[in-house]
Design an enzyme around this catalytic site. Structure first.
Site, short mmCIF file in Angstrom:
data_model
loop_
_atom_site.label_atom_id
_atom_site.label_comp_id
_atom_site.label_asym_id
_atom_site.label_seq_id
_atom_site.Cartn_x
_atom_site.Cartn_y
_atom_site.Cartn_z
N THR A 1 -4.10 -11.80 -59.24
CA THR A 1 -4.72 -12.35 -58.02
C THR A 1 -5.82 -11.37 -57.62
O THR A 1 -5.62 -10.54 -56.74
CB THR A 1 -3.69 -12.51 -56.88
OG1 THR A 1 -2.95 -11.28 -56.77
CG2 THR A 1 -2.75 -13.66 -57.11
N THR B 1 0.94 -10.76 -56.02
CA THR B 1 0.68 -10.50 -54.60
C THR B 1 -0.26 -11.60 -54.08
O THR B 1 -1.29 -11.89 -54.70
CB THR B 1 0.03 -9.11 -54.43
OG1 THR B 1 0.90 -8.15 -55.04
CG2 THR B 1 -0.15 -8.76 -52.97
N GLU C 1 2.17 1.43 -61.49
CA GLU C 1 1.73 1.35 -62.89
C GLU C 1 2.10 2.65 -63.60
O GLU C 1 1.99 3.73 -63.02
CB GLU C 1 0.23 1.10 -62.96
CG GLU C 1 -0.10 -0.31 -62.55
CD GLU C 1 -1.58 -0.65 -62.62
OE1 GLU C 1 -2.36 0.15 -63.13
OE2 GLU C 1 -1.93 -1.75 -62.15
N LYS D 1 4.70 -7.02 -48.31
CA LYS D 1 3.94 -6.47 -49.44
C LYS D 1 2.59 -5.92 -48.97
O LYS D 1 2.22 -4.78 -49.29
CB LYS D 1 3.74 -7.57 -50.50
CG LYS D 1 2.87 -7.18 -51.66
CD LYS D 1 3.48 -6.09 -52.51
CE LYS D 1 2.44 -5.43 -53.40
NZ LYS D 1 2.90 -4.20 -54.00
N ASN E 1 1.48 -1.81 -48.80
CA ASN E 1 0.36 -1.22 -49.54
C ASN E 1 -0.72 -0.71 -48.60
O ASN E 1 -1.38 0.30 -48.88
CB ASN E 1 -0.23 -2.25 -50.51
CG ASN E 1 0.40 -2.09 -51.89
OD1 ASN E 1 1.26 -1.23 -52.08
ND2 ASN E 1 -0.01 -2.90 -52.84
N CYS F 1 -4.18 -2.45 -57.03
CA CYS F 1 -3.61 -3.10 -55.84
C CYS F 1 -4.16 -2.64 -54.49
O CYS F 1 -4.49 -3.48 -53.65
CB CYS F 1 -2.09 -2.96 -55.86
SG CYS F 1 -1.37 -3.88 -57.22
N ASP G 1 -5.49 -5.29 -51.81
CA ASP G 1 -4.47 -5.69 -50.84
C ASP G 1 -4.87 -5.34 -49.40
O ASP G 1 -4.60 -6.11 -48.46
CB ASP G 1 -3.11 -5.06 -51.19
CG ASP G 1 -2.53 -5.64 -52.50
OD1 ASP G 1 -3.19 -6.47 -53.13
OD2 ASP G 1 -1.40 -5.24 -52.88
N1 LIG Z 1 -0.07 -3.65 -61.29
C1 LIG Z 1 0.64 -3.33 -60.24
O1 LIG Z 1 0.88 -2.14 -59.97
C2 LIG Z 1 1.19 -4.39 -59.33
C3 LIG Z 1 2.20 -4.04 -58.42
C4 LIG Z 1 2.70 -5.01 -57.56
C5 LIG Z 1 2.15 -6.28 -57.57
N2 LIG Z 1 1.15 -6.58 -58.45
C6 LIG Z 1 0.61 -7.95 -58.44
O2 LIG Z 1 1.18 -8.69 -59.51
C7 LIG Z 1 0.21 -9.56 -60.09
C8 LIG Z 1 0.05 -9.23 -61.56
O3 LIG Z 1 -0.38 -7.91 -61.69
P1 LIG Z 1 -0.35 -7.14 -63.09
O4 LIG Z 1 -0.79 -5.76 -62.82
O5 LIG Z 1 0.94 -7.37 -63.75
O6 LIG Z 1 -1.51 -7.94 -63.85
P2 LIG Z 1 -1.98 -7.82 -65.37
O7 LIG Z 1 -3.42 -8.12 -65.36
O8 LIG Z 1 -1.48 -6.54 -65.96
O9 LIG Z 1 -1.19 -9.00 -66.09
C9 LIG Z 1 -1.35 -10.35 -65.80
C10 LIG Z 1 -1.06 -11.16 -67.05
O10 LIG Z 1 -1.10 -12.55 -66.71
C11 LIG Z 1 -1.69 -13.26 -67.80
N3 LIG Z 1 -2.11 -14.57 -67.33
C12 LIG Z 1 -3.25 -14.94 -66.67
N4 LIG Z 1 -3.24 -16.26 -66.38
C13 LIG Z 1 -2.05 -16.74 -66.85
C14 LIG Z 1 -1.44 -18.04 -66.85
N5 LIG Z 1 -2.03 -19.07 -66.28
N6 LIG Z 1 -0.23 -18.16 -67.42
C15 LIG Z 1 0.40 -17.11 -68.00
N7 LIG Z 1 -0.13 -15.86 -68.02
C16 LIG Z 1 -1.34 -15.68 -67.46
C17 LIG Z 1 -2.79 -12.34 -68.27
O11 LIG Z 1 -3.18 -12.64 -69.58
C18 LIG Z 1 -2.10 -10.96 -68.16
O12 LIG Z 1 -1.44 -10.60 -69.36
C19 LIG Z 1 -1.05 -9.39 -59.25
O13 LIG Z 1 -1.03 -10.34 -58.23
C20 LIG Z 1 -0.87 -8.01 -58.66
O14 LIG Z 1 -1.56 -7.87 -57.44
C21 LIG Z 1 0.68 -5.68 -59.35
#
Ligand SMILES: NC(=O)c1ccc[n+]([C@@H]2O[C@H](COP(=O)([O-])OP(=O)(O)OC[C@H]3O[C@@H](n4cnc5c(N)ncnc54)[C@H](O)[C@@H]3O)[C@@H](O)[C@H]2O)c1
Length: 414
Positions: free
Chosen positions: A88, A123, A150, A219, A223, A275, A279
């Protein structure tokens, strides 16, 4: 129980592996290379516990019921829960998160599975789940915020600070499904976590089933608080630097107060990573028509900090003919392989806008060019070329050129 996970990034992969200890998990991604790597037992991201889990599954020492796939039918058909963990990103045109990948994943799930409980882990803006339940006429949507860091994605799920799941207070079935999902996450936690003693004297993993909008707010406020803390100590550092004071002495003295504590207080070039920047901006957008000063202050403080850092760097090369600024690593944290929205990129952009030549040392980047600046993997040549070396985080690589290094990593950690 069959569980599907859409998205195998930091969030999706760690949740999928956690749950695959006790459930049948199918993790879907739209990138074939990621799916192939996962089915070969390799992690697409640098994360110690994820690598250990995948290795253990390959050798049989830690059997998991885990399959990665590109096929929505395989993943979603018959799943009891479908977790959505897709990106997102912040859309700076709309001043709001781009939630289109979440909606695409939900549409794909519903095409083959009308009854699965869909748990959004991405998120999302405050109010999003309730809006979407109305828009799609779908009562089987829940939201569960993710708090992982991460580099420690699976570790943080094995040792969760808390488990939060959001479902409407007046929907008994959704509340039961939310309780059930919270139990699944807690069941996957590491041994000993369910009996652990918390700092406040309570035992076990705190488990909150709250309204979906409250869960979304938890959330974004969590953050934004972390961003506030980083911004506060950065602004303290800006003050000390400008007045010629020892930042470290001030921070040590301030943080010995047990109500303030000594974590998250190491100065940096700004808060960054995937994030915190997005966020905080999303929470500010959610404040529309609600009085506030702090939230916009936090967003502005990060911009001001990067302006200050860029000016400090410019001072260091004053009088040098055709100066070259070396950027040592684009990553945000030491030990990270990820440089999405890292603060040093904001600093780099500002230096370049002032017409100064920039060269980047980033061993994980294969392109020879990063936004018009040369990228090198040759550390010695990088050190020779650079008049000043800018490092958000200190590294022993830089010992022999410490006189050239500009960093605010005063505590040399995180
Ligand atoms: N990275 C963090 O530290 C963290 C922590 C908490 C929350 N978040 C939230 O979680 C979400 C994901 O973050 P992330 O870091 O894991 O992202 P990321 O970019 O590492 O991974 C997202 C994955 O989703 C896949 N994807 C995209 N569209 C898709 C679809 N339609 N169907 C299936 N897969 C699809 C992408 O290819 C990618 O592999 C975001 O909203 C982020 O804000 C991230």
């Amino acid at each position: 129980m069959k569980i599907a996970v859409a998205g195998t990034g930091y969030v999706g992969l760690s949740v999928a592996l956690l749950l695959s200890q006790h459930n049948e998990v199918h993790a879907l991604d739209i990138i074939p290379e990621k799916v192939e790597m996962l089915n070969d037992g390799k992690s697409p991201i640098v994360d110690k516990e994820i690598t250990e889990f995948l290795d253990g599954n390959s050798t049989g020492s830690r059997p998991l019921n885990f399959q990665a796939t590109l096929d929505p039918r395989q993943a979603y058909t018959g799943a009891d829960y479908a977790v959505v963990a897709t990106p997102t990103n912040y859309d700076s045109q709309k001043n709001y998160f781009d939630t289109s990948s979440v909606e695409a994943a939900i549409a794909a799930i519903r095409e083959v599975n009308p009854t699965a409980w869909i748990v959004i882990k991405s998120t999302i803006p405050v109010g999003y789940t309730v809006d979407l339940r109305g828009k799609l006429q779908d009562d089987r949507l829940l939201f569960s915020p993710e708090f992982l860091r991460e580099g420690h994605a699976l570790y943080d799920n094995l040792h969760p600070s808390r488990v939060v799941v959001g479902a409407p207070q007046d929907d008994a079935e959704a509340r039961r499904a939310a309780e059930g999902f919270a139990d699944l996450l807690i069941h996957g936690a590491a041994e000993g976590e369910v009996d652990r003693i918390n700092a406040d004297g309570t035992s076990g993993i705190p488990r909150l089933v709250v309204g979906p909008t409250e869960a979304e707010a938890i959330k974004l406020f969590a953050n934004t608080y972390l961003a506030l803390r980083v911004a506060f100590f950065n602004e303290l550092d800006t003050y000390a630097e400008t007045r010629g004071l020892q930042t470290q002495e001030i921070i040590d003295g301030v943080c010995l107060d047990p109500r303030i504590r000594a974590d998250y207080n190491n100065p940096s070039f700004g808060y960054g990573g995937y994030c915190l920047p997005k966020d905080t901006k999303q929470l500010l957008a959610n404040y529309d028509q609600v009085p506030q000063n702090l939230i916009s202050g936090i967003v502005d403080a990060n911009r001001t900090r990067k302006d200050f850092i860029a000016t400090e760097i410019e001072q260091k090369i004053k009088g040098v003919e055709d100066p070259v600024v070396g950027i040592y690593r684009l990553t945000m944290k030491s030990g990270s392989d990820n440089f999405r929205q890292s603060a040093i990129q904001g600093v780099m952009k500002r230096i370049k806008a002032r017409g100064i030549t920039v060269v980047v040392y980033e061993p994980t980047l294969n392109d020879p060019d990063f936004f018009g600046s040369k990228v090198t993997h040759d550390l010695e040549d990088f050190k020779k070329q650079s008049d000043v070396i800018v490092a958000n985080r200190w590294n022993e690589d830089l010992v022999d050129v410490s006189h050239k290094v500009y960093t605010r990593d005063l505590f040399r950690r995180d």
